[in-house]
Design a protein around this motif. Structure first.
Motif, PDB file in Angstrom:
ATOM      1  N   LYS A  58     -97.142 -17.115  -3.761  1.00  0.00           N
ATOM      2  CA  LYS A  58     -98.192 -17.740  -4.561  1.00  0.00           C
ATOM      3  C   LYS A  58     -98.535 -16.818  -5.723  1.00  0.00           C
ATOM      4  O   LYS A  58     -98.752 -15.625  -5.532  1.00  0.00           O
TER       5      LYS A  58
ATOM      6  N   HIS B 282    -107.742 -21.195  -5.531  1.00  0.00           N
ATOM      7  CA  HIS B 282    -107.338 -21.983  -6.704  1.00  0.00           C
ATOM      8  C   HIS B 282    -105.923 -21.633  -7.136  1.00  0.00           C
ATOM      9  O   HIS B 282    -105.351 -20.617  -6.712  1.00  0.00           O
ATOM     10  N   GLU B 283    -105.382 -22.465  -7.987  1.00  0.00           N
ATOM     11  CA  GLU B 283    -104.057 -22.247  -8.558  1.00  0.00           C
ATOM     12  C   GLU B 283    -104.149 -22.225 -10.072  1.00  0.00           C
ATOM     13  O   GLU B 283    -105.175 -22.624 -10.653  1.00  0.00           O
ATOM     14  N   ARG B 284    -103.073 -21.765 -10.679  1.00  0.00           N
ATOM     15  CA  ARG B 284    -103.040 -21.729 -12.141  1.00  0.00           C
ATOM     16  C   ARG B 284    -103.190 -23.139 -12.711  1.00  0.00           C
ATOM     17  O   ARG B 284    -102.606 -24.093 -12.196  1.00  0.00           O
TER      18      ARG B 284
ATOM     19  N   ASP C   6    -106.047 -24.737 -12.809  1.00  0.00           N
ATOM     20  CA  ASP C   6    -107.300 -25.332 -12.328  1.00  0.00           C
ATOM     21  C   ASP C   6    -108.428 -25.030 -13.315  1.00  0.00           C
ATOM     22  O   ASP C   6    -108.506 -23.924 -13.866  1.00  0.00           O
TER      23      ASP C   6
ATOM     24  N   VAL D 166    -104.172 -16.243  -9.386  1.00  0.00           N
ATOM     25  CA  VAL D 166    -104.813 -16.691 -10.622  1.00  0.00           C
ATOM     26  C   VAL D 166    -105.654 -15.562 -11.197  1.00  0.00           C
ATOM     27  O   VAL D 166    -106.064 -14.648 -10.483  1.00  0.00           O
TER      28      VAL D 166
END
Length: 408
Positions: free
Chosen positions: A319, A380-382, A384, A322
């Motif tokens: 992963k 969270h992820e990139r 978002d 972020v």
């Protein structure tokens, strides 16, 4: 002049004869005698003082050893509930046995932990006699996870690791190729991956995996806790150094996080590296010299396993972490984060967050500390978009404000 007058003059001026005398000459024998006397006195005094100090020191050492053995025996008799047994050892032999058992336990824990230690080196394709003497310094790594046919190693970020093509050596002298998965420069950690199929069965049977990512939150050390440094803490691979935690109150600002740094009473060795275990054999941290401006350069310090676990697990799962892009300090009473730095061109900067803002919420969820921010970002992820609630001082008044930030 008559004889009578001569006698009278002699009596009248006899004081002159007494006043003018030949200077007294010290005999060499007298000087030597005095010097010998002084030397004898010095020898007698020095001998007496030495014997006295030796006797006093011997008494104090015996007393300290007795007190230490008694405390170790009490610690060894702790119950599973954490309470101590009230009966004290009745004989000196019992105390000595408890003392020896304690150190046997420390030795066993050190040996077990070192089964998870590997030596990280660059991948060599040439013969041993063709290798240059000017090689990169070796460093230790910790086998911390097995997933499928992959074995993962935690180590420090260094010029050696960043070369990518690496070789990992095990305790039995066997080696296997390893590749760099990713690094976390914020924590100074790197994760390597090896293929289990490249490792012999006999070597695999000797490997011990310390997976600290599952219970890292339960291993936070307390003041005066006993710890073991293992790996290469003194510059010698597979070394074990026992000591105590002497400071638990130090924190270091990192990007989007606040790291807890623990200080030990174990002497620092330049070029050393490794990991930290408690006396139960659980990994509680990774030693570092990156924060000596805060901790000093006398003793070893380490960052907690809790701070490392989330980042290491994210690297294993591939992963991409972020980025928000701030440094900050926790406000008193959990009122939020006081922003001390906003990185140029970071998501926070483009979203409108500025130095001296106080961040108190993200997407309506309360943010009380930098730890809360770090945990929030890990979900969270990139790409978002988050809503950041903050307070900003304008003309002496605090104004509430919300800004939109797209994470990268």
């Amino acid at each position: 002049m008559s004889r009578k007058e001569k006698d009278t003059n002699d009596q009248e001026y006899c004081f002159l004869q007494e006043a003018v005398q030949e200077p007294h000459k010290r005999k060499p024998a007298g000087i030597i005698k005095r010097a010998v006397y002084v030397i004898v006195l010095a020898v007698v005094f020095g001998g007496t003082a030495s014997v006295t100090f030796w006797k006093v020191q011997d008494v104090l050492e015996k007393r300290d050893a007795r007190i230490y053995r008694e405390s170790l025996l009490n610690d060894a008799k702790e119950t599973s509930a954490g309470t101590k047994q009230t009966p004290r050892p009745s004989t000196e032999s019992d105390m000595l046995a408890a003392y020896e058992n304690y150190w046997d336990r420390i030795k066993n824990i050190g040996e077990q932990c070192n089964k998870a230690i590997v030596t990280v080196d660059k991948l060599h394709t040439e013969s041993w006699y063709q290798r240059s003497d000017k090689e990169d310094v070796l460093q230790s790594g910790l086998i911390f996870k097995r997933r499928g046919s992959s074995l993962y190693v935690l180590t420090q970020v260094s010029s050696l690791v960043e070369k990518g093509s690496l070789e990992v050596s095990f305790a039995n002298g066997k080696s296997a190729a390893a590749t760099l998965v990713a690094t976390d420069d914020n924590l100074g950690i790197a994760v390597l991956r090896m293929d289990v199929n490249d490792i012999s069965k006999s070597t695999m049977n000797q490997i011990y995996v310390i997976d600290f990512t599952q219970d890292a939150s339960d291993t936070a050390p307390e003041l005066n806790d006993r710890v073991l440094l293992f790996g290469c803490p003194n510059g010698i691979m597979k070394s074990v150094m026992p000591g105590n935690v002497v400071n638990t109150d130090m924190t270091v600002q990192a990007v989007d996080d606040c790291l807890t740094v623990y200080v030990t009473d174990i002497a620092y060795t330049e070029g050393g590296d490794g990991f930290v275990s408690d006396i139960e054999g659980r990994m509680v941290g990774m030693i570092t010299d990156a924060y000596q401006r805060t901790t000093g350069d006398t003793n070893w310090s380490f960052i907690s396993a809790e701070d490392i676990a989330v980042a290491a697990e994210a690297i294993v799962e591939e992963k991409t972490p972020v980025t928000f892009g701030i440094r900050g300090k926790d406000m008193e009473n959990g009122k939020g984060i006081y922003v001390t730095e906003v990185q140029l061109k970071s998501p926070a900067y483009h979203g409108g967050v500025r130095v001296a803002d106080v961040i108190d919420s993200i997407d309506g969820n309360k943010i009380r500390s930098m730890k809360d921010l770090s945990l929030c970002l890990s979900t969270h992820e990139r790409g978002d978009r988050i809503t950041v609630g903050l307070c900003r001082s304008c003309s002496g008044k605090q104004k509430k404000k919300s800004v939109k930030v797209e994470l990268k």
